[in-house]
Design an enzyme around this catalytic site. Structure first.
Site, short mmCIF file in Angstrom:
data_model
loop_
_atom_site.label_atom_id
_atom_site.label_comp_id
_atom_site.label_asym_id
_atom_site.label_seq_id
_atom_site.Cartn_x
_atom_site.Cartn_y
_atom_site.Cartn_z
N LEU A 1 0.83 -1.21 0.00
CA LEU A 1 0.00 0.00 0.00
C LEU A 1 0.87 1.26 0.00
O LEU A 1 0.34 2.37 -0.11
CB LEU A 1 -0.88 0.03 1.26
CG LEU A 1 -2.08 -0.92 1.29
CD1 LEU A 1 -2.76 -0.85 2.65
CD2 LEU A 1 -3.08 -0.57 0.20
N LYS B 1 14.90 -6.06 4.68
CA LYS B 1 15.13 -5.05 5.73
C LYS B 1 16.49 -5.24 6.43
O LYS B 1 17.07 -4.28 6.91
CB LYS B 1 14.02 -5.11 6.78
CG LYS B 1 12.72 -4.52 6.26
CD LYS B 1 11.65 -4.47 7.33
CE LYS B 1 10.36 -3.98 6.73
NZ LYS B 1 9.29 -3.83 7.71
N ASN C 1 14.12 0.25 7.16
CA ASN C 1 13.02 0.25 6.19
C ASN C 1 12.99 1.52 5.36
O ASN C 1 12.12 1.68 4.50
CB ASN C 1 11.67 0.04 6.89
CG ASN C 1 11.22 1.29 7.62
OD1 ASN C 1 12.04 2.10 8.05
ND2 ASN C 1 9.93 1.47 7.76
N ASP D 1 9.70 1.72 11.51
CA ASP D 1 8.69 0.75 11.95
C ASP D 1 8.41 0.87 13.45
O ASP D 1 7.27 0.74 13.89
CB ASP D 1 9.15 -0.68 11.65
CG ASP D 1 8.95 -1.06 10.19
OD1 ASP D 1 8.09 -0.46 9.52
OD2 ASP D 1 9.68 -1.95 9.71
N ARG E 1 8.20 -19.92 18.32
CA ARG E 1 8.51 -21.35 18.11
C ARG E 1 9.99 -21.58 18.33
O ARG E 1 10.41 -22.45 19.06
CB ARG E 1 8.18 -21.74 16.65
CG ARG E 1 6.74 -21.92 16.35
CD ARG E 1 6.55 -22.36 14.94
NE ARG E 1 7.31 -21.56 13.97
CZ ARG E 1 7.14 -21.59 12.67
NH1 ARG E 1 6.24 -22.40 12.16
NH2 ARG E 1 7.85 -20.83 11.86
N LEU F 1 12.96 -20.73 20.11
CA LEU F 1 13.24 -20.03 21.38
C LEU F 1 14.59 -19.30 21.36
O LEU F 1 14.74 -18.24 21.97
CB LEU F 1 13.21 -21.02 22.54
CG LEU F 1 11.83 -21.64 22.84
CD1 LEU F 1 11.93 -22.63 23.98
CD2 LEU F 1 10.80 -20.56 23.16
N LYS G 1 15.94 -17.81 18.86
CA LYS G 1 15.74 -16.53 18.14
C LYS G 1 15.14 -15.49 19.09
O LYS G 1 15.52 -14.32 19.09
CB LYS G 1 14.80 -16.78 16.96
CG LYS G 1 15.03 -15.91 15.76
CD LYS G 1 14.39 -16.55 14.56
CE LYS G 1 13.42 -15.62 13.90
NZ LYS G 1 12.67 -16.27 12.81
N LEU H 1 -0.13 -7.02 13.95
CA LEU H 1 0.56 -6.29 12.88
C LEU H 1 -0.07 -6.55 11.51
O LEU H 1 0.06 -5.75 10.60
CB LEU H 1 2.05 -6.67 12.85
CG LEU H 1 2.96 -5.71 13.61
CD1 LEU H 1 2.58 -5.62 15.07
CD2 LEU H 1 4.42 -6.11 13.48
N GLY I 1 -2.84 -3.78 12.13
CA GLY I 1 -1.61 -3.01 11.92
C GLY I 1 -1.64 -1.91 10.86
O GLY I 1 -0.57 -1.41 10.48
P1 NDP Z 1 9.43 -12.62 9.72
O1 NDP Z 1 9.40 -13.63 8.62
O2 NDP Z 1 10.69 -11.91 10.02
O3 NDP Z 1 8.99 -13.38 11.11
C1 NDP Z 1 7.88 -14.24 11.13
C2 NDP Z 1 7.59 -14.68 12.55
O4 NDP Z 1 6.40 -15.49 12.49
C3 NDP Z 1 8.67 -15.56 13.18
O5 NDP Z 1 8.80 -15.25 14.53
C4 NDP Z 1 8.12 -16.98 13.02
O6 NDP Z 1 8.50 -17.86 14.04
C5 NDP Z 1 6.63 -16.71 13.16
N1 NDP Z 1 5.83 -17.76 12.54
C6 NDP Z 1 5.70 -18.03 11.21
N2 NDP Z 1 4.87 -19.06 11.03
C7 NDP Z 1 4.49 -19.48 12.27
C8 NDP Z 1 3.63 -20.51 12.75
N3 NDP Z 1 3.00 -21.34 11.91
N4 NDP Z 1 3.44 -20.63 14.09
C9 NDP Z 1 4.05 -19.79 14.96
N5 NDP Z 1 4.88 -18.79 14.56
C10 NDP Z 1 5.09 -18.64 13.23
O7 NDP Z 1 8.22 -11.64 9.43
P2 NDP Z 1 8.02 -10.12 9.92
O8 NDP Z 1 8.35 -10.07 11.37
O9 NDP Z 1 8.71 -9.20 9.01
O10 NDP Z 1 6.45 -9.92 9.70
C11 NDP Z 1 5.48 -10.60 10.50
C12 NDP Z 1 4.10 -10.11 10.12
O11 NDP Z 1 3.95 -8.72 10.44
C13 NDP Z 1 3.80 -10.25 8.64
O12 NDP Z 1 2.48 -10.75 8.51
C14 NDP Z 1 3.87 -8.84 8.11
O13 NDP Z 1 2.98 -8.64 7.04
C15 NDP Z 1 3.44 -8.02 9.33
N6 NDP Z 1 4.03 -6.69 9.32
C16 NDP Z 1 3.20 -5.59 9.39
C17 NDP Z 1 3.71 -4.32 9.41
C18 NDP Z 1 2.77 -3.14 9.49
O14 NDP Z 1 3.20 -2.01 9.18
N7 NDP Z 1 1.53 -3.33 9.90
C19 NDP Z 1 5.16 -4.06 9.35
C20 NDP Z 1 5.96 -5.27 9.31
C21 NDP Z 1 5.39 -6.53 9.28
P3 NDP Z 1 9.92 -18.66 14.02
O15 NDP Z 1 10.97 -17.62 14.36
O16 NDP Z 1 9.77 -19.67 15.08
O17 NDP Z 1 10.08 -19.22 12.64
#
Ligand code: NDP
Length: 279
Positions: A21, A69, A90, A105, A155, A157, A159, A223, A245
């Protein structure tokens, strides 16, 4: 606005990028404030290729989204203190060939929570789900604003522990497994903020189990802004203040717009003109 040879080129890089967006939001402000600029999406498959082109181009500044990022940092000449701490940027501004990296952010998240949930971090507890890139910004903003305790549930830990490591001397930090989430809910202090920083919910799935009972004094922020997640729906059904978010997206864009143009824009204008009310 008529484009010309001196029009400033701005944009956002990511992969995928079609859903973003940001072009819509920034273009609304460009027109409102009559900036001689244009903001476009860049689909970037190879960051090396993009950066070697962009360094030699007239690209004035750009935003960075998933998955770049963290990877963008090595191409930058200056990192703000926040970027150094978070390890992610960002917003990149091209100052006479020198790339300056910022992260808006954290600002965007906190401003949204403050404005839209009337919640402030000082002396409170936050329960964060997820430890990826966005969680880094969320944790950083909460620490900056005086949070007393952060409970990070992930999931992976290790990290989660790594993310909290540099904040250990600034607030109480705890790492949690998902299996401990339900028992914990009974013992959360008043006015705890629960934040979903995972990507769970994008496809209609839920990060919390069915019939999850929210603590009555909780506030919830997700978010993910589209679609409305199962987490948000069930919080609202139980009368818990809950927000998606979109506000974070708009406020981070506002701070980036200021880096690009020197002007902090009115966010309300985007909601009015941009038809962004997704909830
Ligand atoms: P990342 O890929 O960096 O992190 C994803 C996280 O989600 C990890 O901690 C991962 O856990 C966890 N995860 C993924 N799948 C599962 C699952 N099935 N069960 C439990 N945990 C899970 O993504 P981002 O942090 O960059 O983004 C996360 C979300 O936030 C996205 O949906 C993104 O669109 C949104 N976002 C929104 C913003 C806004 O401005 N509103 C800005 C930035 C992001 P693990 O470490 O254990 O793999």
């Amino acid at each position: 606005m008529r484009l010309n040879g001196a029009t400033q080129l701005l944009g956002v890089i990511g992969n995928p990028i079609a859903h973003s967006l940001s072009p819509h939001i920034h273009q609304i402000w460009i027109e409102k404030y009559q900036k001689d600029a244009v903001y476009v999406p860049f689909f970037v498959e190879n960051l090396d290729d993009f950066c070697s082109w962009a360094k030699k181009s007239n690209l004035h500044g750009f935003n960075v989204t998933v998955p770049y990022k963290e990877k963008i940092l090595k191409y930058c000449d200056y990192l703000s203190d926040e970027v150094k701490l978070m390890g992610a940027a960002n917003t990149i501004v091209n100052k006479a060939g020198m790339w300056q990296a910022f992260n808006t952010d954290a600002f965007g998240f906190y401003k949204s929570v403050e404005q839209e949930l009337a919640w402030q971090a000082h002396n409170k507890t936050a329960l964060i789900l997820g430890a990826g890139g966005s969680a880094k910004a969320v944790v950083h903003s909460l620490v900056q604003n005086g949070i007393e305790k952060i409970i990070l549930c992930n999931r992976n830990l290790q990290k989660a522990a790594d993310l909290l490591f540099s904040y250990q001397d600034k607030c109480k930090c705890e790492v949690l497994e998902y299996s401990q989430l339900i028992p914990l809910m009974q013992h959360l202090p008043e006015e705890t903020l629960m934040v979903n920083c995972t990507s769970v919910g994008l496809q209609g799935e839920s990060i919390i189990p069915n019939q999850f009972e929210f603590n009555a004094s909780l506030k919830v922020y997700d978010l993910i802004y589209k679609p409305e997640t199962a987490l948000l729906k069930s919080a609202k059904e139980q009368g818990i203040p809950a927000k998606g978010g979109l506000g974070m997206l708009v406020y981070q864009a506002a701070a980036a717009f200021e880096y690009f143009t020197g002007q902090y824009p009115k966010v309300e204008y985007v909601y009015e003109k941009g038809k962004l009310n997704l909830e």
